[in-house]
Motif scaffolding. Sequence first.
Motif, PDB file in Angstrom:
ATOM      1  N   GLY A 145      -9.051   3.748  -4.821  1.00 27.22           N
ATOM      2  CA  GLY A 145      -8.981   2.663  -5.780  1.00 27.22           C
ATOM      3  C   GLY A 145      -7.574   2.133  -5.959  1.00 27.22           C
ATOM      4  N   ARG A 146      -6.586   3.022  -5.943  1.00 24.82           N
ATOM      5  CA  ARG A 146      -5.198   2.579  -6.097  1.00 24.82           C
ATOM      6  C   ARG A 146      -4.772   1.703  -4.928  1.00 24.82           C
ATOM      7  NH1 ARG A 146      -5.037   7.726  -8.610  1.00 24.82           N
ATOM      8  NH2 ARG A 146      -4.568   8.896  -6.719  1.00 24.82           N
ATOM      9  N   ALA A 206      -3.795  -2.014 -11.778  1.00 23.71           N
ATOM     10  CA  ALA A 206      -4.405  -1.461 -10.565  1.00 23.71           C
ATOM     11  C   ALA A 206      -4.625   0.033 -10.710  1.00 23.71           C
ATOM     12  CB  ALA A 206      -3.521  -1.756  -9.346  1.00 23.71           C
ATOM     13  N   ASP A 207      -3.618   0.733 -11.212  1.00 21.04           N
ATOM     14  CA  ASP A 207      -3.734   2.179 -11.367  1.00 21.04           C
ATOM     15  C   ASP A 207      -4.763   2.547 -12.432  1.00 21.04           C
ATOM     16  OD1 ASP A 207      -1.862   2.547  -9.401  1.00 21.04           O
ATOM     17  OD2 ASP A 207      -0.190   2.895 -10.775  1.00 21.04           O
ATOM     18  N   GLU A 208      -4.796   1.784 -13.530  1.00 18.34           N
ATOM     19  CA  GLU A 208      -5.755   2.093 -14.592  1.00 18.34           C
ATOM     20  C   GLU A 208      -7.183   1.833 -14.126  1.00 18.34           C
ATOM     21  OE1 GLU A 208      -6.423   1.381 -19.386  1.00 18.34           O
ATOM     22  OE2 GLU A 208      -5.183  -0.041 -18.262  1.00 18.34           O
ATOM     23  N   LEU A 209      -7.391   0.717 -13.433  1.00 20.24           N
ATOM     24  CA  LEU A 209      -8.727   0.436 -12.912  1.00 20.24           C
ATOM     25  C   LEU A 209      -9.143   1.506 -11.910  1.00 20.24           C
ATOM     26  CD1 LEU A 209     -11.229  -1.348 -12.668  1.00 20.24           C
ATOM     27  CD2 LEU A 209     -10.010  -2.699 -10.943  1.00 20.24           C
ATOM     28  N   ALA A 210      -8.224   1.896 -11.035  1.00 19.60           N
ATOM     29  CA  ALA A 210      -8.531   2.921 -10.037  1.00 19.60           C
ATOM     30  C   ALA A 210      -8.894   4.241 -10.708  1.00 19.60           C
ATOM     31  CB  ALA A 210      -7.344   3.115  -9.106  1.00 19.60           C
ATOM     32  N   ARG A 216      -8.497  12.479  -6.116  1.00 18.25           N
ATOM     33  CA  ARG A 216      -8.024  12.481  -4.734  1.00 18.25           C
ATOM     34  C   ARG A 216      -8.965  11.742  -3.785  1.00 18.25           C
ATOM     35  NH1 ARG A 216      -5.837  18.799  -4.228  1.00 18.25           N
ATOM     36  NH2 ARG A 216      -3.952  18.473  -5.480  1.00 18.25           N
ATOM     37  N   VAL A 217     -10.254  11.908  -3.957  1.00 13.06           N
ATOM     38  CA  VAL A 217     -11.173  11.325  -2.980  1.00 13.06           C
ATOM     39  C   VAL A 217     -11.665   9.941  -3.371  1.00 13.06           C
ATOM     40  CG1 VAL A 217     -11.946  13.617  -2.279  1.00 13.06           C
ATOM     41  CG2 VAL A 217     -13.304  12.320  -3.941  1.00 13.06           C
ATOM     42  N   LEU A 224       0.844  -1.194   0.000  1.00 15.05           N
ATOM     43  CA  LEU A 224       0.000   0.000   0.000  1.00 15.05           C
ATOM     44  C   LEU A 224       0.881   1.246   0.000  1.00 15.05           C
ATOM     45  CD1 LEU A 224      -2.746  -1.063   2.579  1.00 15.05           C
ATOM     46  CD2 LEU A 224      -2.711  -1.355   0.086  1.00 15.05           C
ATOM     47  N   ASP A 225       0.679   2.073  -0.991  1.00 13.91           N
ATOM     48  CA  ASP A 225       1.526   3.240  -1.185  1.00 13.91           C
ATOM     49  C   ASP A 225       1.073   4.397  -0.297  1.00 13.91           C
ATOM     50  OD1 ASP A 225       3.647   4.589  -2.781  1.00 13.91           O
ATOM     51  OD2 ASP A 225       1.977   5.863  -3.380  1.00 13.91           O
ATOM     52  N   ARG A 226       2.020   5.037   0.320  1.00 15.58           N
ATOM     53  CA  ARG A 226       1.730   6.173   1.194  1.00 15.58           C
ATOM     54  C   ARG A 226       0.926   7.251   0.481  1.00 15.58           C
ATOM     55  NH1 ARG A 226       6.750   9.870   2.785  1.00 15.58           N
ATOM     56  NH2 ARG A 226       6.676   9.951   0.507  1.00 15.58           N
ATOM     57  N   ASP A 227       1.229   7.498  -0.787  1.00 12.89           N
ATOM     58  CA  ASP A 227       0.565   8.581  -1.507  1.00 12.89           C
ATOM     59  C   ASP A 227      -0.937   8.351  -1.642  1.00 12.89           C
ATOM     60  OD1 ASP A 227       2.941   9.906  -1.776  1.00 12.89           O
ATOM     61  OD2 ASP A 227       3.298   9.308  -3.850  1.00 12.89           O
ATOM     62  N   GLY A 228      -1.367   7.101  -1.647  1.00 11.43           N
ATOM     63  CA  GLY A 228      -2.807   6.837  -1.710  1.00 11.43           C
ATOM     64  C   GLY A 228      -3.540   7.450  -0.523  1.00 11.43           C
ATOM     65  N   PHE A 229      -2.965   7.314   0.661  1.00 14.04           N
ATOM     66  CA  PHE A 229      -3.573   7.883   1.859  1.00 14.04           C
ATOM     67  C   PHE A 229      -3.451   9.410   1.870  1.00 14.04           C
ATOM     68  CE2 PHE A 229      -2.222   3.557   3.109  1.00 14.04           C
ATOM     69  CZ  PHE A 229      -3.455   3.045   3.496  1.00 14.04           C
TER      70      PHE A 229
END
Length: 280
Positions: A135-136, A149-153, A129-130, A95-100
């Motif tokens: 999704g990511r 994952a990124d494209e689906l998100a 952002r929200v 889980l990437d920090r930037d997602g949070f």
Amino acid sequence: MSATLQAGATAAPSLPAAGSSFYLGMRILPKARREAMYAIYAFCRAVDDIADDGGPRPAREDALARWRQDIEALYAGEVRPATTALAPHIRPFRLDRDGFLDMIDGMEMDVRADIQAPDWATLDIYCDRVASSVGRLSARVFGLPDNEADELAHHLGRALQLTNILRDLDEDAAIGRLYLPREALERAGMQELSPSAVLAHPGLDHACAELVTRARHHYDEADRVMRGQPRRVVRAPRLMEAAYRSVLDRMARRGFASPRTRVRTGKLRLLVSLIRHAFG
């Protein structure tokens, strides 16, 4: 102001209600993935509650800043009370920090000023952002490769958020917010762009049709990505897509003129989708 904000503490995350569509949808996941999704949900619910709290803006900005500090600390190796539920899932699911942090950035957009008739570019940033940020994170829990994952998100997050915007027109207007894009409103012949004026305007259906079209495009693109993945990996996002796309289609048939009866995800409809995507 909430008791949490008065006390100056970071909001305590809460789990999804047992009868909620999110709770039911995530029940089809294996235990480890399900618990990771519940932890992500709890984080999102906590920061969203701060953004929607009716208290003073500086207090809400401070609460979001504390969440930002807690997330930064978590990725530096320090687990604070607010991030206890998230901590076990960061490394196993990458889980990437930037997602949070992106999610917190989106909540800050709501806190700093009530959004009213943003341009399409600003609305797209907000949706990223929200919604797509979550999704990511979620797509990695589901097990998708990073690029997919990124494209689906990107697509499913925007589709779900645009659906939410159309569904929550009256609720948002009641707290001074209007997420319909300025360009669509002006093309529909609107000059006064306050929430009350927009929702009473005879061109509202025309303006909302632009969001319906764009949401359907994103649902179609999300479907394309999911068709290329093993069924077991995309069962949960397919369930969410089916439930929300049904809401979008029913709103489009109903129209957006006042009075608007709220369209919900029916329990029977959700159960049918749950069975289909859990065992199909």
